[in-house]
Design an enzyme around this catalytic site. Structure first.
Site, PDB file in Angstrom:
ATOM      1  N   ARG A  24      -4.020   7.325   9.469  1.00 41.42           N
ATOM      2  CA  ARG A  24      -3.599   5.934   9.647  1.00 41.42           C
ATOM      3  C   ARG A  24      -3.512   5.578  11.128  1.00 41.42           C
ATOM      4  O   ARG A  24      -3.882   4.483  11.538  1.00 41.42           O
ATOM      5  CB  ARG A  24      -2.278   5.681   8.930  1.00 41.42           C
ATOM      6  CG  ARG A  24      -1.936   4.211   8.837  1.00 41.42           C
ATOM      7  CD  ARG A  24      -0.772   3.947   7.905  1.00 41.42           C
ATOM      8  NE  ARG A  24       0.454   4.585   8.356  1.00 41.42           N
ATOM      9  CZ  ARG A  24       1.582   4.634   7.636  1.00 41.42           C
ATOM     10  NH1 ARG A  24       1.623   4.097   6.432  1.00 41.42           N
ATOM     11  NH2 ARG A  24       2.657   5.220   8.114  1.00 41.42           N
ATOM     12  N   LYS A  50      -0.443  -0.024  12.092  1.00 42.17           N
ATOM     13  CA  LYS A  50       0.939   0.164  12.541  1.00 42.17           C
ATOM     14  C   LYS A  50       0.991  -0.127  14.036  1.00 42.17           C
ATOM     15  O   LYS A  50       1.039   0.783  14.874  1.00 42.17           O
ATOM     16  CB  LYS A  50       1.404   1.587  12.204  1.00 42.17           C
ATOM     17  CG  LYS A  50       2.891   1.641  11.878  1.00 42.17           C
ATOM     18  CD  LYS A  50       3.232   2.846  11.066  1.00 42.17           C
ATOM     19  CE  LYS A  50       4.698   3.109  10.965  1.00 42.17           C
ATOM     20  NZ  LYS A  50       5.517   2.003  10.446  1.00 42.17           N
ATOM     21  N   GLU A  60       5.078  -8.069   1.764  1.00 39.64           N
ATOM     22  CA  GLU A  60       5.896  -6.884   2.071  1.00 39.64           C
ATOM     23  C   GLU A  60       7.379  -7.203   2.071  1.00 39.64           C
ATOM     24  O   GLU A  60       7.805  -8.336   2.245  1.00 39.64           O
ATOM     25  CB  GLU A  60       5.516  -6.313   3.438  1.00 39.64           C
ATOM     26  CG  GLU A  60       4.220  -5.563   3.387  1.00 39.64           C
ATOM     27  CD  GLU A  60       4.113  -4.479   4.449  1.00 39.64           C
ATOM     28  OE1 GLU A  60       4.282  -3.299   4.105  1.00 39.64           O
ATOM     29  OE2 GLU A  60       3.840  -4.809   5.600  1.00 39.64           O
TER      30      GLU A  60
HETATM   31  N1  PLP Z   1       5.163  -1.260   5.639  1.00 43.83           N
HETATM   32  C1  PLP Z   1       5.510  -1.295   6.946  1.00 43.83           C
HETATM   33  C2  PLP Z   1       5.355  -2.569   7.696  1.00 43.83           C
HETATM   34  C3  PLP Z   1       6.016  -0.142   7.568  1.00 43.83           C
HETATM   35  O1  PLP Z   1       6.391  -0.173   8.850  1.00 43.83           O
HETATM   36  C4  PLP Z   1       6.135   1.043   6.820  1.00 43.83           C
HETATM   37  C5  PLP Z   1       6.634   2.270   7.437  1.00 43.83           C
HETATM   38  O2  PLP Z   1       5.974   2.979   8.085  1.00 43.83           O
HETATM   39  C6  PLP Z   1       5.764   1.041   5.475  1.00 43.83           C
HETATM   40  C7  PLP Z   1       5.280  -0.133   4.925  1.00 43.83           C
HETATM   41  C8  PLP Z   1       5.862   2.273   4.648  1.00 43.83           C
HETATM   42  O3  PLP Z   1       4.840   3.177   4.967  1.00 43.83           O
HETATM   43  P1  PLP Z   1       5.059   4.742   4.796  1.00 43.83           P
HETATM   44  O4  PLP Z   1       5.357   4.972   3.383  1.00 43.83           O
HETATM   45  O5  PLP Z   1       3.749   5.348   5.199  1.00 43.83           O
HETATM   46  O6  PLP Z   1       6.164   5.100   5.696  1.00 43.83           O
HETATM   47  C1  COI Z   2       9.422   3.326   7.204  1.00 39.63           C
HETATM   48  O1  COI Z   2       9.444   4.495   7.560  1.00 39.63           O
HETATM   49  O2  COI Z   2       9.461   3.005   6.006  1.00 39.63           O
HETATM   50  C2  COI Z   2       9.375   2.269   8.201  1.00 39.63           C
HETATM   51  O3  COI Z   2       9.174   1.142   7.859  1.00 39.63           O
HETATM   52  C3  COI Z   2       9.631   2.620   9.582  1.00 39.63           C
HETATM   53  C4  COI Z   2      10.684   1.739  10.164  1.00 39.63           C
HETATM   54  C5  COI Z   2      11.451   2.450  11.211  1.00 39.63           C
HETATM   55  C6  COI Z   2      10.094   0.476  10.673  1.00 39.63           C
END
Ligand code: PLP
Ligand code: COI
Length: 339
Positions: A80, A183, A219
């Site tokens: 990612r 990200k 989201e």
């Molecule tokens: N959506 C956003 C905007 C995020 O910052 C995150 C966290 O990283 C997620 C979703 C969840 O992603 P993940 O499950 O890879 O942490």
């Molecule tokens: C997550 O880990 O789910 C996130 O969204 C990171 C957060 C610190 C923004």
């Protein structure tokens, strides 16, 4: 040893002993350097400060009941970050370099990996920055990749209990065909105003609809939206949301449990039909949603009256945590023991 009160940690920054750094200069990533400084010294015209060349990741390492430390799907975070790098014209960080730096950062700070019983974890934060000075808008040719770690507790106070959201129509965290699926720091900057307003109104977080039509669910703040309807796991399909590694893993677990999985546009009115709704991400794993308010029409969509997660989320959460802690067979090859 440390004097940290593990069981009462929140999702905040606690200093640790070391971080790792790697510089990109003259067209290549250099040697890994170990640092005990919490600061970086960069040029005031660095592109990360002006033109948004700033991408990052988040993952966790766990102290398990067998005493070992395990990490979760780091190669997915590496992939990612590579896609984030492509979006921001940053040279990609090779998967091996990414994983080696994450593992070494955990190992060097082993005394900060919280004990199993506390429910806390060591959060891993890789971050890449454009450090070369540049005045015109264009990518630079010098970058810094850092991995730091910090012990964390639950993202929302109360952990696996329900919190409430408010739909925002005044602000978007990302544009259609923008950077929502990467990200990048800019997405979080764009979300701060809506987030603070939601908090001031007593919600835990803001809730986004698609930025093009404001018709579909996007989201839950900085986490993916997931819902359960009967035997179906439903999550948005959108090119302005981050592809969550937790969500991808939960979808697999739902399939393993014999559930249907639908990844599709979710009209906001469909909130009425869900048995369970939640936010999903590394920090919170699954954070059940109590209710979502829609101020545009004065509607409240309620999912949990008593603050407790529903039965399907409970099952998914437990299964997921057990895999992370080495308590259930890792049939999908998601965890790595740090030797
Ligand atoms: N959506 C956003 C905007 C995020 O910052 C995150 C966290 O990283 C997620 C979703 C969840 O992603 P993940 O499950 O890879 O942490
Ligand atoms: C997550 O880990 O789910 C996130 O969204 C990171 C957060 C610190 C923004």
């Amino acid at each position: 040893m440390t004097d940290i009160d593990w069981a009462n940690l929140n999702f905040g920054y606690t200093p640790t002993d070391y971080n790792l750094r790697c510089y990109y200069r003259n067209g290549k990533w250099g040697e890994i350097e170990v640092s005990s400084s919490e600061s970086i010294n960069i040029h005031m015209a660095a592109t990360c400060l002006h033109y948004g060349q700033n991408g990052w990741e988040g993952q966790k390492a766990f102290r398990c009941p067998d005493g070992k430390i395990r990490t979760f799907r780091l190669e997915e975070n590496a992939a990612r970050l590579q896609s984030t790098c492509r979006a921001l014209m940053i040279p990609e960080i090779p998967t091996e370099l990414f994983i080696e730096m994450c593992h070494r950062a955990v190992k060097l700070n082993e005394r900060f990996v919280p004990p199993y019983e506390s429910g806390a974890a060591l959060y891993i934060r890789p971050i890449v920055l454009g450090t070369g000075a540049q005045l015109g808008v264009s990518p630079t040719d010098e970058y810094l990749f850092i991995v730091f770690v910090t012990p964390v507790g639950p993202y929302f106070k109360g952990g696996f209990t329900a919190t409430n959201y408010v739909i925002t129509r005044d602000f978007d965290r990302a544009a259609p065909k923008g950077t929502g699926r990467y990200k990048v720091a800019g997405n979080y900057g764009a979300s701060l105003r809506a987030h603070v307003l939601a908090r001031q109104q007593g919600y835990s977080c803001e809730f986004y609809l698609d930025p093009r039509e404001k018709k579909y669910i996007d989201e839950c703040g900085a986490a993916n939206f997931i819902a359960i309807k009967g035997n179906t796991y439903i999550t948005p399909e959108s090119d302005s949301i981050l592809p969550s590694i937790t969500n991808k893993s939960m979808q697999q677990l739902a399939r393993d449990m014999g559930m249907e999985v639908e990844c599709r546009h979710i009209p906001v009115e469909e909130l009425e039909e869900f048995d369970e709704a939640g936010a999903c991400g590394t920090a919170a794993v699954i954070s059940p949603i109590g209710y979502i308010d829609d101020p545009a029409c004065g509607k409240r969509y309620v999912f949990s009256e008593d603050g407790q997660p529903g039965p399907v989320f409970k099952k998914l959460y437990e299964k997921f945590r057990n895999i992370q802690y080495g308590l259930e067979p890792d049939v999908h090859g998601w965890v790595t023991v740090i030797e």
